[in-house]
Design an enzyme around this catalytic site. Structure first.
Site, PDB file in Angstrom:
ATOM      1  N   ASP A 143      13.194  47.495  11.863  1.00 48.49           N
ATOM      2  CA  ASP A 143      11.887  48.206  11.634  1.00 48.49           C
ATOM      3  C   ASP A 143      11.233  48.330  13.166  1.00 48.49           C
ATOM      4  O   ASP A 143      11.971  48.849  14.039  1.00 48.49           O
ATOM      5  CB  ASP A 143      11.086  47.478  10.757  1.00 48.49           C
ATOM      6  CG  ASP A 143       9.631  48.207  10.379  1.00 48.49           C
ATOM      7  OD1 ASP A 143       8.521  47.727  10.995  1.00 48.49           O
ATOM      8  OD2 ASP A 143       9.734  48.948   9.474  1.00 48.49           O
ATOM      9  N   TYR A 192       1.503  57.243   5.736  1.00 48.73           N
ATOM     10  CA  TYR A 192       0.862  55.885   6.314  1.00 48.73           C
ATOM     11  C   TYR A 192       0.555  55.595   7.925  1.00 48.73           C
ATOM     12  O   TYR A 192      -0.440  55.162   8.195  1.00 48.73           O
ATOM     13  CB  TYR A 192       1.785  54.643   5.689  1.00 48.73           C
ATOM     14  CG  TYR A 192       3.117  54.483   6.517  1.00 48.73           C
ATOM     15  CD1 TYR A 192       4.195  55.239   6.345  1.00 48.73           C
ATOM     16  CD2 TYR A 192       3.273  53.349   7.414  1.00 48.73           C
ATOM     17  CE1 TYR A 192       5.399  55.307   7.044  1.00 48.73           C
ATOM     18  CE2 TYR A 192       4.373  53.108   8.080  1.00 48.73           C
ATOM     19  CZ  TYR A 192       5.444  54.052   8.029  1.00 48.73           C
ATOM     20  OH  TYR A 192       6.747  53.824   8.698  1.00 48.73           O
ATOM     21  N   TYR A 275       1.276  51.289  16.014  1.00 44.71           N
ATOM     22  CA  TYR A 275       1.305  52.641  15.437  1.00 44.71           C
ATOM     23  C   TYR A 275       0.269  53.653  16.233  1.00 44.71           C
ATOM     24  O   TYR A 275       0.508  54.567  16.326  1.00 44.71           O
ATOM     25  CB  TYR A 275       0.908  52.525  14.086  1.00 44.71           C
ATOM     26  CG  TYR A 275       1.962  51.873  13.096  1.00 44.71           C
ATOM     27  CD1 TYR A 275       2.012  50.608  12.912  1.00 44.71           C
ATOM     28  CD2 TYR A 275       3.213  52.586  12.581  1.00 44.71           C
ATOM     29  CE1 TYR A 275       3.062  49.869  11.823  1.00 44.71           C
ATOM     30  CE2 TYR A 275       3.810  52.130  11.584  1.00 44.71           C
ATOM     31  CZ  TYR A 275       4.017  50.758  11.336  1.00 44.71           C
ATOM     32  OH  TYR A 275       4.866  50.179  10.598  1.00 44.71           O
ATOM     33  N   HIS A 340      14.639  48.488   2.353  1.00 42.40           N
ATOM     34  CA  HIS A 340      14.109  48.164   3.982  1.00 42.40           C
ATOM     35  C   HIS A 340      14.249  46.906   4.474  1.00 42.40           C
ATOM     36  O   HIS A 340      14.793  47.043   5.566  1.00 42.40           O
ATOM     37  CB  HIS A 340      12.550  48.765   4.052  1.00 42.40           C
ATOM     38  CG  HIS A 340      12.223  48.833   5.370  1.00 42.40           C
ATOM     39  ND1 HIS A 340      12.468  49.920   6.151  1.00 42.40           N
ATOM     40  CD2 HIS A 340      11.171  48.015   6.006  1.00 42.40           C
ATOM     41  CE1 HIS A 340      11.806  49.538   7.445  1.00 42.40           C
ATOM     42  NE2 HIS A 340      11.079  48.551   7.068  1.00 42.40           N
TER      43      HIS A 340
END
Lengths: 362, 315
Positions: A143, A192, A275, A340
């Site tokens: 990830d 998201y 992010y 995931h």
């Protein structure tokens, strides 16, 4: 419950030897809070922050090859518990930090302190601290940890012997397309990553739902499609697969409790700041436009992972683009029916893949 | 000079003005502060004659190139990004690189992060120093030389620009370029209230040269160039990943013995007694030019051309 953290390293190694079971590698651990016997917990000063590092020494007599595990969102060092147990009984020294912003590692205040360059700076200092400075290590990423691992290979290829990366493909920089506006245009404001952009906003919404619910939703997300978080309807839309109250077999209540405790303590801002630096990272990585990854790589992804099902991903893998950008790409493995969090869902398979790859470089 | 071509290249989100001439292997020249492509006017012509394609941009913030407004857009990563984009747009894989002053700092970092794009480097005036993980760059200068040290005085946006504005630009240019003062440049505000007239122009710097610089800087201002200094601490934060990494490109280093950088305490020992070589293991030659100041490529153009050519032709 936190027994391991209070034992001195020598005694915990002895305890590990006494308690080691040969088939422990084949079943997920269902034991206590910190999950693992013999795990040493240290705090190292790296790149101006205090970093919490979990470590399981290898079963050999010293000089074991090191594997550095880099977790993603919304996880912790703990996500690697099955890998650490299995691989250290195979003789590796396994090291898993909480990344900057997470768990028991410092979370700097400034949002801008979470760029690729800050995180990779932390990890280079960590690698130097555990190797004495001159050696390369094996790296496993998942990830966000996979994204960080790609950058680590780009900036300091000589520090990485070989890489097993999971879930997130390498993404060559496009000099003309700024990431967040592109994602917004393509997926909309409820996507998201777009919802994570405004400082403080999503944190308030998470607080309303409660940490356990939020983590459970993320950790059990198995829709092979993009994640949307509409305001006021987080996780309730059927597009997100709904929320079942039962935990999947690979995530025990104890596991969830560990994550919840740490996230309750720390909050989500540090992790979400990664992010918030996506566009900044794009701006700052201009020097690597067109650059290739020069490290041997094995890539693993589940066919139910939202990343594998994102537009262009399969073509990138099968059409040769991935191999062109990563010339030392040894193999791409797609696990059927796996989502995931593959290394938690299918630990034995992942452990096998990691060892069979790294073995080639021993 | 008329043979030099001037083009605008779109790179890394800016428009970059580039001066170029000649054909053959590419030599990329990087100017410093407060300078321009024009610093390399002699080398551009000589290298074209020697069978190279010589390229000298106005770097981001200078001359006829764009100047993004925020100093945060002037980190080492931004400037190297501009140059990688420039090479990509020219279809050039690897270059010979020449840097001076800030251009030397950029060149060191280009070799650090994209060594695959550089065949060999001739760098001038500013040595490579590895980052100190415990002290930010500007903080270290402040501790060593005090808050009137020019790097410290350059930090506050608008402040030094106000001081510069009190002085006729031509007089300022003359002062920058022709001073052979080797003391660390400390410039308290009082210095600008009465700046003595500089001595007559030396032979190597003509009235025409002064006017060229004065025109460009009057038009553009100094803020773009000053932003490099204002981004130093930020660059320090962002370059943590390269702690401990050596520069692995063949290098020749040249400085003048009247360059103020050469007189910073510890510098001579660092250059001549192995410090620099430790971080730049392929450092092949070090040249100290007698009686020469900071702007060596303009003071001694022929010698500098010979030094650069003598090195690059080995590759």
């Amino acid at each position: 419950m936190f027994l391991c953290t209070h034992l001195n390293p020598l005694f915990s190694r002895f305890l590990h030897f006494l308690l080691k079971q040969p088939d422990q590698a084949n079943k997920p651990t269902t034991s206590n809070m910190s999950g693992l016997d013999g795990v040493e917990h240290k705090t190292l000063k790296v790149n101006g922050i205090n970093m919490h590092v979990a470590e399981l020494p290898g079963s050999g007599s010293g000089g074991e090859p090191i594997i550095l595990f880099i977790h993603g969102f919304p996880e912790l060092w703990y996500t690697w518990r099955h890998q650490m147990t299995a691989l250290s009984s195979l003789g590796y020294r396994t090291i898993a930090p909480d990344l900057r912003g997470y768990g028991d590692t410092d979370a700097p205040e400034k949002m801008e302190d979470y760029t690729y360059f800050n995180i990779v700076g932390d990890l280079v200092a960590l690698i130097d601290a555990v190797t004495g400075g001159d050696e390369a290590v094996f790296v496993v990423g998942h990830d966000w940890g996979a994204m960080i691992a790609w950058q680590l290979c780009m900036y300091r290829p000589e520090k990485v012997k070989a890489l097993v990366n999971m879930s997130v493909l390498f993404s060559p920089r496009s000099p003309d397309r700024v990431p967040i506006p592109t994602l917004r245009r393509f997926f909309g404001d409820d996507y998201y990553i777009c919802r994570f952009q405004k400082p403080g906003e999503i944190e308030l919404e998470f607080k309303k739902l409660g940490t356990e619910k939020v983590l459970k939703e993320f950790l059990t997300y198995k829709t092979p499609g993009p994640l949307y978080l509409p305001k006021g309807k987080l996780f309730k839309s059927s597009e997100n697969g709904g929320a079942s109250s039962a935990l999947p077999p690979w995530l025990t209540q104890e596991d969830l409790d560990y994550y919840v405790t740490k996230y309750d303590n720390k909050g989500f801002t540090g992790p979400i700041n990664y992010y918030r630096n996506i566009d900044r990272n794009w701006e700052l990585t201009a020097p690597w436009t067109g650059a290739k990854i020069r490290v041997p790589v094995k890539f693993i992804v589940g066919d139910q992972d939202l990343t594998y099902n994102s537009p262009g991903a399969k073509e990138y893998i099968n059409g040769g683009g991935f191999k062109k950008d990563v010339p030392l790409l040894d193999e791409t493995v797609v696990l059927k029916g796996v989502g995931h969090f593959l290394h938690e869902e299918s630990p034995e398979e992942i452990n096998q893949h990691i060892h069979s790859f790294f073995q080639k470089f021993l | 000079m008329e043979k030099i071509e001037h083009t605008t290249v779109s790179t890394n989100g800016i428009n970059m003005h580039v001066a170029s001439i000649g054909s053959g292997p590419v030599v990329l020249f990087l100017h410093g502060f407060p300078d321009l492509w024009y610093s390399w006017r002699h080398q551009l012509l000589s290298f074209a004659d020697l069978g190279y394609r010589a390229i000298a941009p106005d770097l981001r913030g200078y001359g006829d190139s764009d100047s993004p407004p925020s100093h945060e857009s002037y980190t080492l990563l931004h400037i190297v990004g501009d140059l990688v984009g420039l090479l990509d747009s020219l279809g050039v894989d690897q270059v010979f690189l020449v840097g001076h002053d800030w251009g030397a700092i950029i060149a060191w970092w280009m070799c650090m992060i994209r060594p695959d794009r550089v065949k060999a480097l001739v760098n001038m005036s500013v040595e490579f120093h590895p980052r100190n993980p415990s002290v930010k760059t500007v903080d270290a200068f402040k501790a060593l030389f005090g808050e009137d040290y020019y790097i410290c005085r350059f930090q506050e946006p608008g402040d030094i620009e106000e001081d510069f504005a009190q002085v006729d630009t031509k007089k300022l240019v003359n002062g920058f370029f022709t001073s052979h003062n080797t003391r660390p440049p400390c410039i308290p505000k009082s210095v600008f209230r009465y700046l003595p007239d500089p001595p007559a122009l030396p032979g190597w710097f003509t009235e025409q040269d002064v006017c060229f610089y004065a025109d460009k800087f009057s038009q553009k201002g100094f803020t773009g160039g000053l932003n490099y200094y204002r981004a130093m601490n930020l660059s320090w934060e962002l370059t943590a990943p390269w702690d401990g990494l050596q520069i692995k490109v063949p290098v020749k280093y040249i400085t003048g013995d009247l360059d103020p950088t050469y007189h910073i305490p510890g510098t001579k020992e660092y250059i001549h007694e192995g410090g620099l070589k430790k971080h730049v293991p392929f450092l092949q030659e070090v040249v100290v030019m007698e009686g020469v100041g900071h702007f060596l490529q303009q003071e001694k153009p022929k010698e500098i051309t010979d030094h650069i050519y003598g090195f690059f032709k080995k590759f």
